[in-house]
Design an enzyme around this catalytic site. Structure first.
Site: not given
Ligand code: GDP
Ligand code: IMO
Ligand code: MG
Length: 427
Positions: A13, A16, A18, A38-41, A128, A223, A238, A298, A330, A332
């Site tokens: 999280d 990535k 963005k 399990n990912a949420g981008h 997840t 992840q 994971t 996410t 982040r 900001d």
């Molecule tokens: P990922 O799994 O690595 O793609 O990250 P996530 O999407 O799960 O979580 C990152 C969160 O930070 C999301 O809500 C993005 O929209 C937000 N985000 C990414 N870069 C920035 C930033 O520079 N500033 C702010 N305020 N939010 C950001």
């Molecule tokens: P992105 O790509 C944050 C964490 C789970 C748990 C552990 C094992 O959005 O960054 P799993 O379901 O993979 O067997 O869970 O890994 N986890 C993540 N935490 N971002 C993720 O993906 C994750 N994918 C798995 O919360 O602790």
């Molecule tokens: Mg994520």
């Protein structure tokens, strides 16, 4: 030739999605190489706000081919829904390819994970619940079913018969649960096969040909490194490798083709699920960061645990991945804080610990040693040039560079593509 790998450098999280959406403008191929849904981008761009689970974040560019690589495990129902949602919002997904070597998440993986996590009680990993661990277990146990198996219904039928006979024994005899129906799974997966057959192929060959033509490739990590089964906080990890080495394995691109390994760090840190995080803030500052940044999962909506930037963990992340440069996202979020802290080392009973320990029992005993810097207390959201950042924010970034020994090539100051300070191009 440019082959850039974007790696989650902390516990996931990091932002990535963005960064990949922004960099995809320059790529012709964008490849997911590990994990599954399990990912949420999160991607926020002129098309809207998207939370992608399986589809590469390059899908929004019309000249870019998106690839789900062999290192990903695919839940067909989730992929179908994600693609239908994207199409209903006007996004063309016709250039999506799926590796014939990618493994499939089957209904018994989801059922077994529920039962395993429940059986662990307060020792549960806090996964997840998407069937990721059981699907990768079957891959390594050589009992998995791959996307390519769907291309021959007889092969698929035979593999499913063997696998389901075994899994139904596990479900009913070990866990005293219900057996799953062969016909229902077979029919559901055959429908998926009919829809996706034209797009299932040897994507490693597609990528090798693209690289030979000098077309830019972007590898999208899922992840983060501290969730890696080898180098993360095992067993709170994971089941596939989010690392640069995993990018090669999960895409079929040779290591010597990578031209830039880009680590993505948040300006602080978060973690979802169980397992130690030495700099976790169980106080007002932690709550403030969570609410300022809306740090909720996410995928699962769970509150993310927040903490200060940990350079002991970051040095491990840099050592095992060899980042050519890093992004700090982040920034900001820290804008209003009166002071910010950086963890520079750990101590156990007064003794310094310089390297991130393998043992979680040891990690749990580590007391972070902090360096405190004054906050900049000015908005950074509109800044696009490094020299125009508040001096104290510049100092914070420079200190992270020194402590991680990694140059910061980009700083993200908002969720949109353009809300980025680019110091050096990675393509
Ligand atoms: P990922 O799994 O690595 O793609 O990250 P996530 O999407 O799960 O979580 C990152 C969160 O930070 C999301 O809500 C993005 O929209 C937000 N985000 C990414 N870069 C920035 C930033 O520079 N500033 C702010 N305020 N939010 C950001
Ligand atoms: P992105 O790509 C944050 C964490 C789970 C748990 C552990 C094992 O959005 O960054 P799993 O379901 O993979 O067997 O869970 O890994 N986890 C993540 N935490 N971002 C993720 O993906 C994750 N994918 C798995 O919360 O602790
Ligand atoms: Mg994520």
């Amino acid at each position: 030739m440019s082959v850039v790998a974007v790696i989650g450098a902390q516990w996931g999280d990091e932002g990535k999605g963005k960064i990949v959406d922004m960099l995809s403008e320059k790529a012709r191929y964008v490849v997911r190489f590990s994990g599954g849904d399990n990912a949420g981008h999160t991607v926020v761009n002129p098309h809207g706000t998207f939370k992608l689970r399986l589809t590469p974040s390059g899908i929004f560019y019309k000249d870019t081919t998106s690839i789900i690589g062999n290192g990903v495990v695919i839940n067909p129902a989730v992929l179908n829904k994600e693609i239908d949602d994207l199409n209903s919002r006007g996004i063309d997904t016709s250039r999506l390819l799926i590796s014939d070597r990618a493994h499939l998440i089957m209904p018994y993986h989801l059922a077994i994970e529920e039962l395993e996590e429940e059986a662990l009680g307060d020792k549960a990993i806090g996964t997840t619940h998407k069937g990721i661990g059981p699907a990768f277990t079957d891959k390594v146990a050589r009992t998995g079913i791959r996307a390519g198996d769907l291309l021959d219904k007889k092969v698929f039928k035979d593999k499913l018969t063997v696998a389901l006979t075994n899994k139904n024994k596990v479900l009913t005899k070990i866990y005293r649960g219900y057996a799953l129906s062969f016909d229902s799974i077979y029919n559901q997966y055959c429908k998926f096969a009919d829809r996706w057959a034209p797009f299932i192929c040897d994507t490693s060959v597609v990528l090798a040909e693209a690289i030979a033509r000098n077309e830019p490739v972007l590898l999208e990590g899922a992840q983060g490194v501290l969730l890696d089964p080898d180098y993360g906080t095992y067993p709170f990890a994971t089941s596939s490798s989010p690392m640069a080495a995993g990018a090669c394995l999960g895409s079929g691109i040779a290591p010597n083709k990578l031209t830039h390994i880009l680590g993505v760090f948040k300006s602080y840190q978060t973690r979802v699920g169980a397992g130690p995080m030495p700099t976790e803030l169980n106080d007002e500052t932690g709550n403030t960061i969570r609410e300022l940044a809306h740090e909720y999962g996410t995928v699962s909506g769970r509150a993310r645990r927040c903490g200060w930037f940990d350079t002991v963990a970051a040095r491990l992340s840099a050592r095992v991945n060899g980042y050519n440069s890093i992004v700090i996202t982040r920034l900001d979020v820290l804008d209003t804080l009166p002071r910010v802290k950086i963890c520079t080392g750990y101590k156990i009973d007064g003794k310094s610990i310089d390297n991130f320990p393998a043992s979680i029992a040891t990690l749990e005993k580590c007391e972070p040693v902090y360096e405190e810097l004054p906050g900049w207390q000015k908005s950074t959201a509109k800044t696009r040039i490094f020299s125009e950042l508040p001096n104290r924010a510049k100092k914070y970034i420079t200190r992270l560079e020194e402590l991680t020994s990694c140059p910061v090539s980009m700083i993200s100051v908002g969720e949109r593509r353009e809300e980025t300070i680019i110091r050096k191009s990675v393509f």
